[in-house]
Scaffold this active site. Structure first.
Site, PDB file in Angstrom:
ATOM      1  N   HIS A  96       0.808  -1.320  -0.023  1.00  0.00           N
ATOM      2  CA  HIS A  96      -0.139   0.060   0.148  1.00  0.00           C
ATOM      3  C   HIS A  96       0.885   1.301   0.075  1.00  0.00           C
ATOM      4  CE1 HIS A  96      -3.735  -2.238   1.469  1.00  0.00           C
ATOM      5  NE2 HIS A  96      -3.743  -2.143   0.230  1.00  0.00           N
ATOM      6  N   GLU A 187      -5.675  -8.690   2.432  1.00  0.00           N
ATOM      7  CA  GLU A 187      -5.160  -9.618   2.958  1.00  0.00           C
ATOM      8  C   GLU A 187      -6.109 -10.462   3.680  1.00  0.00           C
ATOM      9  OE1 GLU A 187      -2.097  -9.062   5.823  1.00  0.00           O
ATOM     10  OE2 GLU A 187      -2.938 -10.294   7.265  1.00  0.00           O
ATOM     11  N   THR A 250      -2.376  -9.371   9.875  1.00  0.00           N
ATOM     12  CA  THR A 250      -1.219  -9.245  10.521  1.00  0.00           C
ATOM     13  C   THR A 250      -0.970  -7.966  10.826  1.00  0.00           C
ATOM     14  OG1 THR A 250      -0.341  -9.020   8.217  1.00  0.00           O
ATOM     15  CG2 THR A 250      -0.253 -11.008   9.169  1.00  0.00           C
ATOM     16  N   SER A 317      -3.129   2.296   3.669  1.00  0.00           N
ATOM     17  CA  SER A 317      -2.233   1.297   4.560  1.00  0.00           C
ATOM     18  C   SER A 317      -2.806   1.107   5.915  1.00  0.00           C
ATOM     19  CB  SER A 317      -0.862   1.883   4.480  1.00  0.00           C
ATOM     20  OG  SER A 317       0.183   1.221   5.477  1.00  0.00           O
ATOM     21  N   SER A 318      -3.070  -0.133   6.104  1.00  0.00           N
ATOM     22  CA  SER A 318      -3.912  -0.394   7.614  1.00  0.00           C
ATOM     23  C   SER A 318      -2.773  -0.233   8.796  1.00  0.00           C
ATOM     24  CB  SER A 318      -4.448  -1.564   7.486  1.00  0.00           C
ATOM     25  OG  SER A 318      -4.548  -2.257   8.666  1.00  0.00           O
ATOM     26  N   ASN A 319      -1.525  -0.660   8.502  1.00  0.00           N
ATOM     27  CA  ASN A 319      -0.465  -0.616   9.763  1.00  0.00           C
ATOM     28  C   ASN A 319      -0.147   0.757   9.817  1.00  0.00           C
ATOM     29  OD1 ASN A 319       2.659  -0.106   8.867  1.00  0.00           O
ATOM     30  ND2 ASN A 319       1.515  -1.155   7.158  1.00  0.00           N
ATOM     31  N   SER A 379       5.396  -0.230   4.684  1.00  0.00           N
ATOM     32  CA  SER A 379       5.386  -0.162   3.125  1.00  0.00           C
ATOM     33  C   SER A 379       5.982   1.051   2.805  1.00  0.00           C
ATOM     34  CB  SER A 379       3.965  -0.288   2.595  1.00  0.00           C
ATOM     35  OG  SER A 379       2.889   0.375   3.446  1.00  0.00           O
TER      36      SER A 379
HETATM   37  C1  LIG Z   1       1.926  -6.205   2.629  1.00  0.00           C
HETATM   38  C2  LIG Z   1       1.378  -6.271   4.124  1.00  0.00           C
HETATM   39  C3  LIG Z   1       1.859  -5.114   4.931  1.00  0.00           C
HETATM   40  C4  LIG Z   1       2.581  -3.927   4.449  1.00  0.00           C
HETATM   41  O1  LIG Z   1       2.260  -2.680   4.831  1.00  0.00           O
HETATM   42  P1  LIG Z   1       0.810  -2.200   3.722  1.00  0.00           P
HETATM   43  O2  LIG Z   1       0.977  -0.762   3.999  1.00  0.00           O
HETATM   44  O3  LIG Z   1       1.279  -2.469   2.263  1.00  0.00           O
HETATM   45  O4  LIG Z   1      -0.441  -3.143   4.155  1.00  0.00           O
HETATM   46  P2  LIG Z   1      -1.494  -3.039   5.342  1.00  0.00           P
HETATM   47  O5  LIG Z   1      -0.855  -2.239   6.509  1.00  0.00           O
HETATM   48  O6  LIG Z   1      -1.735  -4.275   5.581  1.00  0.00           O
HETATM   49  O7  LIG Z   1      -2.804  -2.262   4.662  1.00  0.00           O
HETATM   50  C5  LIG Z   1       0.318  -7.051   4.707  1.00  0.00           C
HETATM   51  O8  LIG Z   1       0.934  -7.596   5.951  1.00  0.00           O
HETATM   52  S1  SF4 Z   2       3.803  -6.204   7.933  1.00  0.00           S
HETATM   53 FE1  SF4 Z   2       5.485  -6.796   6.784  1.00  0.00          FE
HETATM   54  S2  SF4 Z   2       6.202  -8.499   7.787  1.00  0.00           S
HETATM   55 FE2  SF4 Z   2       4.370  -8.256   8.691  1.00  0.00          FE
HETATM   56  S3  SF4 Z   2       3.086  -9.500   7.544  1.00  0.00           S
HETATM   57 FE3  SF4 Z   2       2.806  -7.676   6.313  1.00  0.00          FE
HETATM   58  S4  SF4 Z   2       4.374  -7.780   4.967  1.00  0.00           S
HETATM   59 FE4  SF4 Z   2       4.848  -9.470   6.247  1.00  0.00          FE
END
Ligand SMILES: C/C(=C\COP(=O)(O)OP(=O)(O)O)CO
Ligand code: SF4
Length: 402
Positions: A96, A187, A250, A317-319, A379
């Site tokens: 993302h 995901e 995750t 981006s979720s994280n 990301s």
């Molecule tokens: C690829 C991935 C995490 C990397 O950060 P991303 O910001 O791409 O994804 P997310 O936070 O899930 O929206 C899935 O765990």
């Molecule tokens: S945040 Fe990164 S290490 Fe964690 S699951 Fe997503 S891609 Fe994998």
């Protein structure tokens, strides 16, 4: 469909690749020059601090590209190198982050488009190369691509595959998977495709609603309407919540995932004999290490005296959004931006709010000495963070001269 058997067969097919193509060294320099930053390395080496003029930057001690993202992006670059003239597609954004996806587009990697809410795979021909992104892909998509005779390059992060194994385990013992995640997120779409019966809960509030239904019952119609897009076909809350297992996307907020796990554990202990808990409840923590480290570092950073925070990462981006959430919980003024272009001037910044709205705030950059907390999602390339920090220096320097 026996998803486990399908996956095993796919992994043995000669059209399936998940280990790169031996071009790691050739692409390492390219990746370094496109995404890394000398300035960020300097700040890391200087105890995550940098002073310049009126500005002190405090960087979180864990931030930016995680291992899974580095691996997926490197595999995509390797794929281009290995198949220089083949048509290459990707089923979704690889991660993302807009700048990384833009680079893949420039490298002639085609993104499968959505037509009337459905992905249009008609553009993909037999023999084309198709990259599965770091989030993975649904088992139905994998089957479709395999049936078409495509070469599949699977960049799914192993942490994500671990969640799929968890829901497979639930399925084996006829347990409903309660997935803490966002039902539309790539995901979670992929994870739920490997599950048997499943229910996706977004947050503690939704989990409490389900726990209350387990203990006290309620309106079945209301339940089904509420989770209509977030459960397996034919889900019946009266019979499908007798045995539950917890799994999660995750990148959710780790504290919330823990609460949800404990909530269902307590609920099943109340509803059934506590000695029979193992027959009604299973829990494996599938939040990945990178997410935990970035959230822990953020929890430490927000203990400091900061004038404001800038959280950098894609708006989907979720994280990254969860890092922003930690900052907002502490009532620290904070701005989630996806690139330096969002900083419009010393008086105006365009940023994403937790509810997803993009808004412009005025007077975001205080006068005088300031301490700025900075972090970025898993990301986000360091280069993007460098650009934001340099912009803050530039605006403050200009303000000091005036
Ligand atoms: C690829 C991935 C995490 C990397 O950060 P991303 O910001 O791409 O994804 P997310 O936070 O899930 O929206 C899935 O765990
Ligand atoms: S945040 Fe990164 S290490 Fe964690 S699951 Fe997503 S891609 Fe994998």
């Amino acid at each position: 469909m026996d998803t486990k058997a399908f996956k095993r067969a796919l992994q043995h097919s000669e059209n399936y690749h998940r280990r790169g193509f031996g071009h790691k060294e050739e692409i390492a320099t390219q990746l370094h020059s496109e995404y890394q930053s000398g300035l960020i390395q300097k700040i890391r080496d200087n105890n995550y601090t940098l002073n310049r003029g009126d500005v002190t930057i405090r960087l979180a001690e864990a931030f930016g590209f995680c291992w899974g993202v580095e691996r997926a992006v490197a595999m995509a670059y390797e794929t281009r190198k290995h198949f220089p003239s083949e048509k290459i597609w990707i089923t979704n954004e690889i991660i993302h982050n807009p700048s990384v996806n833009q680079r893949l587009q420039e490298m002639q990697v085609g993104f499968i488009s959505m037509e009337a809410g459905q992905k249009d795979f008609s553009v993909v021909d037999s023999g084309d190369v198709v990259i599965l992104p770091a989030f993975g892909a649904s088992v139905q998509e994998m089957q479709l691509l395999s049936d078409k005779g495509c070469k599949i390059v699977d960049t799914t992060c192993p942490w994500v595959s671990k969640v799929w194994n968890t829901v497979e385990k639930h399925k084996k013992v006829d347990c409903t998977s309660i997935i803490h995640g966002k039902y539309k997120h790539e995901e979670t779409v992929a994870t739920s495709s490997f599950a048997g019966k499943y229910l996706i809960v977004l947050n503690l509030q939704e989990a409490e609603y389900v726990a209350d239904y387990i203990l006290n019952g309620g309106s079945k119609e209301e339940f089904i309407t509420k989770f209509s897009k977030a459960c397996s076909e034919g889900f019946n809350p009266d019979t499908d919540l007798e045995k539950v297992g917890i799994a999660n996307q995750t990148t959710m907020l780790k504290g919330e995932t823990e609460h949800i796990g404990k909530l269902f554990e307590r609920t099943m202990m109340k509803k059934y004999d506590p000695t029979e808990l193992n027959q009604h409840f299973q829990s494996f923590n599938t939040i990945c290490d990178a997410t935990q480290e970035r959230q822990d570092a953020m929890l430490e950073l927000v203990e400091e005296k900061l004038d404001f925070m800038v959280v950098i990462g894609g708006f989907n981006s979720s994280n990254t959004a969860h890092l922003q959430e930690i900052s907002e919980e502490r009532k620290i003024p904070s701005y989630h931006v996806d690139s330096v272009e969002r900083i419009l001037s010393e008086n105006r910044i365009e940023h994403r709010q937790l509810n997803g709205n993009i808004e412009i705030s005025d007077k975001w950059l205080p006068d005088g000495n300031i301490i700025v907390g900075i972090t970025s999602g898993a990301s986000t390339p360091d280069k993007v963070v460098e650009d934001v920090i340099n912009k803050i220096f530039e605006l403050k320097q200009a303000a000091a001269i005036i």
